[in-house]
Design a protein around this motif. Structure first.
Motif, PDB file in Angstrom:
ATOM      1  N   MET A  70      -8.558   1.758  13.418  1.00  0.00           N
ATOM      2  CA  MET A  70      -9.006   1.563  12.045  1.00  0.00           C
ATOM      3  C   MET A  70     -10.064   0.470  11.946  1.00  0.00           C
ATOM      4  SD  MET A  70      -7.626   2.972   9.338  1.00  0.00           S
ATOM      5  CE  MET A  70      -9.126   3.156   8.452  1.00  0.00           C
ATOM      6  N   LEU A  72      -9.154  -2.646  11.722  1.00  0.00           N
ATOM      7  CA  LEU A  72      -8.540  -3.748  10.976  1.00  0.00           C
ATOM      8  C   LEU A  72      -8.324  -4.943  11.889  1.00  0.00           C
ATOM      9  CD1 LEU A  72      -5.883  -1.840   8.853  1.00  0.00           C
ATOM     10  CD2 LEU A  72      -8.152  -2.618   8.188  1.00  0.00           C
ATOM     11  N   ARG A  91     -15.575   3.062   8.713  1.00  0.00           N
ATOM     12  CA  ARG A  91     -14.686   2.697   7.618  1.00  0.00           C
ATOM     13  C   ARG A  91     -15.467   2.564   6.314  1.00  0.00           C
ATOM     14  NH1 ARG A  91     -12.290  -2.391   7.201  1.00  0.00           N
ATOM     15  NH2 ARG A  91     -13.267  -2.993   9.141  1.00  0.00           N
ATOM     16  N   ARG A  92     -16.635   1.946   6.396  1.00  0.00           N
ATOM     17  CA  ARG A  92     -17.422   1.730   5.172  1.00  0.00           C
ATOM     18  C   ARG A  92     -17.833   3.039   4.525  1.00  0.00           C
ATOM     19  NH1 ARG A  92     -19.070  -3.021   7.362  1.00  0.00           N
ATOM     20  NH2 ARG A  92     -20.753  -2.141   8.598  1.00  0.00           N
ATOM     21  N   TYR A  98      -6.139   6.124   6.195  1.00  0.00           N
ATOM     22  CA  TYR A  98      -5.021   5.441   6.829  1.00  0.00           C
ATOM     23  C   TYR A  98      -3.793   5.548   5.946  1.00  0.00           C
ATOM     24  CZ  TYR A  98      -2.283   1.421   8.522  1.00  0.00           C
ATOM     25  OH  TYR A  98      -1.298   0.602   8.990  1.00  0.00           O
ATOM     26  N   LEU A 105       4.987  -1.808   1.057  1.00  0.00           N
ATOM     27  CA  LEU A 105       4.334  -1.854  -0.254  1.00  0.00           C
ATOM     28  C   LEU A 105       5.297  -2.257  -1.365  1.00  0.00           C
ATOM     29  CD1 LEU A 105       2.200   1.364   0.059  1.00  0.00           C
ATOM     30  CD2 LEU A 105       1.464  -1.005   0.236  1.00  0.00           C
ATOM     31  N   TYR A 122     -12.251   5.641  -3.829  1.00  0.00           N
ATOM     32  CA  TYR A 122     -13.195   4.531  -3.943  1.00  0.00           C
ATOM     33  C   TYR A 122     -14.397   4.644  -2.999  1.00  0.00           C
ATOM     34  CZ  TYR A 122     -15.075   0.000  -4.876  1.00  0.00           C
ATOM     35  OH  TYR A 122     -15.913  -0.994  -5.249  1.00  0.00           O
ATOM     36  N   PRO A 123     -14.193   4.972  -1.713  1.00  0.00           N
ATOM     37  CA  PRO A 123     -15.363   5.028  -0.829  1.00  0.00           C
ATOM     38  C   PRO A 123     -16.422   6.034  -1.294  1.00  0.00           C
ATOM     39  CG  PRO A 123     -13.355   5.079   0.452  1.00  0.00           C
ATOM     40  CD  PRO A 123     -12.947   5.215  -0.984  1.00  0.00           C
ATOM     41  N   ARG A 126     -18.181   4.824  -4.462  1.00  0.00           N
ATOM     42  CA  ARG A 126     -19.097   3.707  -4.244  1.00  0.00           C
ATOM     43  C   ARG A 126     -20.521   4.196  -3.983  1.00  0.00           C
ATOM     44  NH1 ARG A 126     -16.893  -0.377  -0.112  1.00  0.00           N
ATOM     45  NH2 ARG A 126     -16.659   1.606   0.924  1.00  0.00           N
ATOM     46  N   GLN A 183      -8.875  11.112   0.172  1.00  0.00           N
ATOM     47  CA  GLN A 183     -10.079  10.433   0.663  1.00  0.00           C
ATOM     48  C   GLN A 183     -11.043  11.423   1.306  1.00  0.00           C
ATOM     49  OE1 GLN A 183      -9.066   6.889   2.871  1.00  0.00           O
ATOM     50  NE2 GLN A 183     -11.151   6.705   3.656  1.00  0.00           N
TER      51      GLN A 183
ATOM     52  N   ALA B 176     -11.689  -1.719  -7.490  1.00  0.00           N
ATOM     53  CA  ALA B 176     -11.533  -2.483  -6.247  1.00  0.00           C
ATOM     54  C   ALA B 176     -10.350  -3.446  -6.363  1.00  0.00           C
ATOM     55  CB  ALA B 176     -12.821  -3.234  -5.935  1.00  0.00           C
ATOM     56  N   ASP B 183      -2.390  -2.690  -2.397  1.00  0.00           N
ATOM     57  CA  ASP B 183      -2.222  -2.474  -0.958  1.00  0.00           C
ATOM     58  C   ASP B 183      -3.455  -3.013  -0.243  1.00  0.00           C
ATOM     59  OD1 ASP B 183      -1.808  -1.603   1.578  1.00  0.00           O
ATOM     60  OD2 ASP B 183      -1.401   0.488   1.058  1.00  0.00           O
ATOM     61  N   THR B 185      -4.069  -3.850   2.875  1.00  0.00           N
ATOM     62  CA  THR B 185      -4.457  -3.202   4.126  1.00  0.00           C
ATOM     63  C   THR B 185      -5.214  -1.911   3.854  1.00  0.00           C
ATOM     64  OG1 THR B 185      -2.414  -4.061   5.055  1.00  0.00           O
ATOM     65  CG2 THR B 185      -3.591  -2.433   6.350  1.00  0.00           C
ATOM     66  N   HIS B 186      -4.694  -1.126   2.903  1.00  0.00           N
ATOM     67  CA  HIS B 186      -5.371   0.118   2.570  1.00  0.00           C
ATOM     68  C   HIS B 186      -6.741  -0.150   1.968  1.00  0.00           C
ATOM     69  CE1 HIS B 186      -6.076   3.844   0.146  1.00  0.00           C
ATOM     70  NE2 HIS B 186      -5.840   4.340   1.337  1.00  0.00           N
ATOM     71  N   ARG B 188      -8.706  -2.499   2.777  1.00  0.00           N
ATOM     72  CA  ARG B 188      -9.613  -2.724   3.913  1.00  0.00           C
ATOM     73  C   ARG B 188      -9.946  -1.411   4.588  1.00  0.00           C
ATOM     74  NH1 ARG B 188      -7.372  -7.042   7.914  1.00  0.00           N
ATOM     75  NH2 ARG B 188      -9.386  -6.697   8.894  1.00  0.00           N
ATOM     76  N   ALA B 189      -8.947  -0.530   4.691  1.00  0.00           N
ATOM     77  CA  ALA B 189      -9.192   0.770   5.305  1.00  0.00           C
ATOM     78  C   ALA B 189     -10.214   1.574   4.502  1.00  0.00           C
ATOM     79  CB  ALA B 189      -7.880   1.546   5.439  1.00  0.00           C
ATOM     80  N   LEU B 190     -10.265   1.324   3.200  1.00  0.00           N
ATOM     81  CA  LEU B 190     -11.235   2.017   2.346  1.00  0.00           C
ATOM     82  C   LEU B 190     -12.626   1.404   2.481  1.00  0.00           C
ATOM     83  CD1 LEU B 190      -9.237   2.487  -0.991  1.00  0.00           C
ATOM     84  CD2 LEU B 190      -9.800   4.229   0.697  1.00  0.00           C
ATOM     85  N   GLY B 191     -12.753   0.392   3.316  1.00  0.00           N
ATOM     86  CA  GLY B 191     -14.062  -0.211   3.524  1.00  0.00           C
ATOM     87  C   GLY B 191     -14.367  -1.348   2.561  1.00  0.00           C
ATOM     88  N   LEU B 192     -13.362  -1.763   1.769  1.00  0.00           N
ATOM     89  CA  LEU B 192     -13.587  -2.893   0.864  1.00  0.00           C
ATOM     90  C   LEU B 192     -13.543  -4.197   1.648  1.00  0.00           C
ATOM     91  CD1 LEU B 192     -11.292  -1.698  -2.014  1.00  0.00           C
ATOM     92  CD2 LEU B 192     -13.684  -2.251  -2.261  1.00  0.00           C
TER      93      LEU B 192
END
Lengths: 275, 306
Positions: A70, A72, A91-92, A98, A105, A122-123, A126, A183, B176, B183, B185-186, B188-192
């Motif tokens: 990932m 991370l 990722r961006r 994921y 959570l 969101y991606p 954006r 996604q 955002a 979440d 971690t998620h 970050r996974a989304l590219g934020l």
């Protein structure tokens, strides 16, 4: 390069260069926490469009490997590429979805099932200079349709307006899977999607994963469910700090020497029972 | 500045029009100019604190909010010494403390609660020492406990500007923020870039605290950053509604508090926080889903039926 790429490791054998067609290609990856390597010397190639199961004992570093793929977490040594690109770049663009384990959570969070699934848009939102700033109801039809498709595929659509605390364990898994689906990524990384789900949910989840593969998407899942893997996966990666073996489920799970080398009696028993 | 004046005059005129609809006994105090300014400041502070308090509650940042609010004291004191607007000093001190907390957390084995405890008590102590040297005790009291009746036009304008920045940032970055708060971690996974979001949120928190200083004071501002969001959290299961309710409770607390402070001649900050706490108590007891009395009632009825 410690343990992988022996003569009995089909799929990983002989490959040293980074394969740019592969969904995931890792070479000589070392990484860990507080100076202790959780994964050491990982060589792994996952071709595009396959359903791949990552199997190994508890504490084998499977979740760490997912985090590395990932992006991370950064490897201490070695390199990981996704579709020939660095993980962060992939990722961006939203190309990697994921699914975390649901225990991490806060399910009291004030959100509906739909809100959670929608966050995965969101991606792609954006990319639009205007819509990324707009409130959820006004972002455009195609995003809501993607959310609807994901909710239907995971059979959670009739609970879309419920609060997330009202769900059972299996339903929570399905919501997180729906979020990963919404996604519309090329590569999906799923951390234990089958733990704590009932048989119906499990069948449904495998159905969703097979559909993804049929659509050409790559799925990597961490799991303990050996019988499900044997039935549905294209490829199994036996993992314990590094890749012990990688190949078709039938070949791999029939090889007793490999089972012993996973160094986990419970898992070995599970594998034997499945064979 | 001319635009700012025009905005303030327009807002004040609008506010007066609303106030004049109220019975004369209630509207009477607001014929004073200082009360009009106090009312407008209170509304802005209540709204922004309420909205931001949702994220403070959901991110479990109550202690961090308390820390930043205390840590602005040396900033206020130094600004007073050098002759800067207190706003700038307070903002710098708050932001530096937040960064210092992050630094201790990352570089030592200490966990965040200890890191927060060290940074804010040290900063607060520095503030107390400086102020005890330079200022009168009335002045210290006003910084610590707020003096909304003494808000001048410049401070009103700064409060409005800070509040507007915070509200615009939250509404534009809502999606955002949602992903980050639920979440990380998620997200970050989304590219934020969660690091940027984290510090942006802390910066907004600092800005809000500084904007609220005159109204509720350093000691009690954290109450306005925790209680309205908590009250709303007991009443709804959706984040947008929680934000709306928290804003409403924030404004109700500051406006009613201002009124009580004027009538009974008590500290405005204390009065506002007491109103907020009373609203929380109401939600705790009578909230339809999570409230104690409805829950007991349902259990009692369930027992009676079976």
């Amino acid at each position: 390069m410690t343990s992988s790429a022996g003569p009995d490791t089909p799929g990983a054998g002989g490959l040293r260069r980074l394969d740019s067609d592969a969904a995931v290609s890792a070479r000589g990856v070392y990484a860990g926490y507080h100076g202790i390597d959780a994964v050491a010397g990982v060589d792994l190639t996952i071709p595009s469009g396959e359903l791949v199961a990552l199997v190994g004992p508890n504490g084998a570093g499977k979740s760490t490997l997912l985090r590395l793929i990932m992006g991370l977490m950064r490897p201490r040594r070695g390199e990981i590429r996704l579709h020939g690109q660095a993980a962060a770049a992939q990722r961006r663009t939203g190309a990697v979805a994921y699914m975390p384990q649901h225990e991490t959570l806060d399910w009291d969070f004030p959100a509906s099932v739909r809100d959670v699934v929608f966050s995965a848009r969101y991606p792609s939102l954006r990319r639009s200079p205007v819509r990324r700033w707009l409130p959820q109801p006004w972002v455009g039809h195609e995003h809501h349709q993607a959310v609807d498709r994901a909710l239907r595929a995971t059979d959670i659509a009739e609970r879309a307006r419920r609060h997330i605390s009202e769900l059972s364990g299996g339903q929570k898994k399905r919501v997180l899977l729906a979020r990963a689906l919404a996604q519309e990524a090329r590569l999906l990384l799923l951390d234990e999607p089958l733990v704590g789900v009932d048989q119906n949910s499990e069948a449904l989840i495998f159905q969703v994963l097979r559909d993804l593969r049929a659509a050409g998407q790559t799925v990597v899942l961490v799991t303990h469910d050996v019988s499900g893997v044997r039935q549905h996966a294209d490829r199994v990666v036996l993992f314990n700090r590094s890749v012990i073996a990688c190949g078709a489920p039938d070949e791999l799970l029939a090889d007793e020497r490999l089972l012993l080398r996973t160094a986990d009696p419970a898992l070995a028993r599970g594998l034997e029972a499945a064979v | 500045m001319a635009i700012g004046d025009a905005v303030i005059d327009t807002l004040l005129a609008g506010l007066l029009a609303v106030v004049n609809l109220l019975p004369e006994a209630v509207a009477e105090p607001f014929s004073y100019q200082f009360m009009q300014r106090a009312l407008l400041t209170s509304i802005a502070v209540g709204l922004v604190c309420g909205v931001l308090s949702c994220f403070v509650v959901l991110k479990r940042w109550a202690l961090l909010g308390d820390a930043i609010s205390h840590a602005v004291l040396p900033g206020v004191a130094i600004a007073y010494l050098v002759g800067w607007p207190f706003f700038i000093g307070a903002f710098l001190a708050g932001a530096l403390t937040a960064l210092g907390i992050g630094f201790i957390e990352r570089t030592t084995r200490l966990k965040s609660d200890a890191a927060i405890g060290i940074m804010f008590t040290a900063a607060f102590a520095l503030g107390v020492v400086i102020i005890s040297q330079v200022a009168t005790s009335t002045h210290l009291m006003h910084v610590l406990f707020g003096n909304v009746l003494g808000v001048d036009r410049t401070n009103l304008m700064l409060t409005l500007a800070a509040g507007a920045v915070a509200l615009v940032a939250i509404s534009l970055g809502y999606k955002a923020l949602f992903a980050y708060t639920f979440d990380e971690t998620h997200a970050r996974a989304l590219g934020l870039n969660t690091g940027v979001i984290h510090y942006a949120l802390i910066l907004l928190l600092t800005l809000t605290i500084v904007a609220s200083l005159e109204t509720v004071g350093i000691i009690l501002v954290v109450a306005m950053l925790i209680i309205p969001g908590s009250t709303a959290y007991l009443l709804t299961d959706r984040l947008p509604r929680m934000i709306g309710l928290a804003g409403l409770f924030g404004v109700t607390s500051t406006v009613l508090g201002l009124y009580l402070a004027f009538h009974y001649d008590v500290a405005s900050g204390g009065a506002m926080v007491l109103v907020a706490a009373a609203l929380f108590l109401g939600a705790l007891l009578f909230g339809p889903r999570h409230g104690l009395l409805p829950r007991w009632w349902r259990r009692w009825q369930g027992a009676g039926v079976s």
